[in-house]
Enzyme design. Structure first.
Site, PDB file in Angstrom:
ATOM      1  NE  ARG A 166      -3.404   0.045   2.859  1.00  0.00           N
ATOM      2  CZ  ARG A 166      -4.649  -0.115   2.416  1.00  0.00           C
ATOM      3  NH1 ARG A 166      -5.227   0.857   1.718  1.00  0.00           N
ATOM      4  NH2 ARG A 166      -5.310  -1.210   2.669  1.00  0.00           N
ATOM      5  CD  GLU A 189      -4.758  -6.817   0.209  1.00  0.00           C
ATOM      6  OE1 GLU A 189      -5.357  -5.769   0.522  1.00  0.00           O
ATOM      7  OE2 GLU A 189      -4.608  -7.777   0.994  1.00  0.00           O
ATOM      8  CB  THR A 193      -8.887  -1.310  -0.255  1.00  0.00           C
ATOM      9  OG1 THR A 193      -7.696  -1.600   0.456  1.00  0.00           O
ATOM     10  CG2 THR A 193      -9.679  -0.307   0.568  1.00  0.00           C
ATOM     11  CE  LYS A 241      -9.727  -7.805   5.106  1.00  0.00           C
ATOM     12  NZ  LYS A 241      -9.214  -6.665   4.314  1.00  0.00           N
ATOM     13  N   GLY A 277      -2.276  -5.829  11.647  1.00  0.00           N
ATOM     14  CA  GLY A 277      -1.370  -5.718  12.784  1.00  0.00           C
ATOM     15  C   GLY A 277      -0.704  -7.002  13.227  1.00  0.00           C
ATOM     16  N   GLY A 314       0.768  -6.246   6.121  1.00  0.00           N
ATOM     17  CA  GLY A 314       1.074  -5.028   5.393  1.00  0.00           C
ATOM     18  C   GLY A 314       2.196  -4.231   5.997  1.00  0.00           C
TER      19      GLY A 314
END
Length: 234
Positions: free
Chosen positions: A34, A57, A92, A152, A181, A201
């Site tokens: 991201r 992703e 997203t 998820k 997290g 992430g």
């Protein structure tokens, strides 16, 4: 004859997606990318791919039409660069138009922050793997009944492995991805709780590091973090 051909195509696509899901559940880790500048993307993916990570992703930036298009171009660019040597999905994803666009540019799976039945149905119609977000048992069951391949649970770090262990007791047949997290030291407890795979992430690839360190230092940090995740999973 035409109907038979269509059925054969659907069966073939279904088998391919089933194989992809099985490979993901075997590798157990999706790297969430991201906010990375285009020139950093390939260098980052190269490092992680060479270490044995193959599922990525790319989060869609929904702030504006322009930012969304940029996200889609990045997905398309990675697909063209790596071909079938890695597996690329979009994160997203919040509407069925985005699902269609991702399918057209070669994305293989759709990940959402929420439960959106239209997105799940569109994902399966396009022959992609569906990974919607959910929290409560009701949401998880509904997502799975709509056709989700993996559900998820997000944000997993706040909910904790105790929560996931509790919901997995009656829902053991539903594959769960823990996202949000997750640190390397959390992996073992979440796996013991019944988690099938993880989305990681910022704890692995933090785009903000590039503004504080030189590229070489950031790539070394990413490599060191990746080693800890791989060790924890394996």
């Amino acid at each position: 004859l035409r109907r038979q051909r269509q059925m054969c195509i659907r069966d073939r696509v279904s088998r391919m997606m089933s194989d992809l899901k099985d490979r993901l559940l075997e590798e157990k880790l999706i790297v969430i990318l991201r906010g990375l500048a285009e020139e950093k993307l390939i260098a980052t993916v190269d490092i992680l791919k060479n270490m044995g990570m193959h599922f990525f992703e790319l989060a869609i930036d929904n702030e504006s039409e322009l930012s969304m298009e940029k996200s889609l171009r990045n997905i398309e660019g990675l697909r063209k660069h790596y071909g079938d040597s890695i597996h690329i999905g979009a994160g997203t994803v919040i509407n069925k138009l985005q699902v269609k666009r991702v399918a057209e540019i070669g994305g293989e799976y759709i990940i959402s922050p929420n439960l959106n039945e239209e997105v799940i149905r569109a994902t399966k119609e396009m022959g992609l793997v569906s990974i919607p977000g959910a929290v409560t048992p009701s949401e998880i069951i509904r997502a799975y009944q709509e056709g989700a391949d993996i559900v998820k649970v997000f944000p997993a770090n706040y909910l904790g492995e105790v929560y996931i262990r509790a919901i997995k007791a009656p829902l053991d047949y539903i594959p769960i991805a823990a996202v949000g997290g997750i640190r390397p030291e959390d992996i073992s407890a979440f796996q013991s709780a019944g988690v099938s795979c993880f989305g990681v992430g910022k704890q692995l690839v933090d785009a903000g590091l590039f503004s504080s360190y030189c590229d070489e230092e950031v790539f070394q940090i990413i490599e060191d973090r990746a080693k800890r995740y791989l060790q924890a999973i394996r």
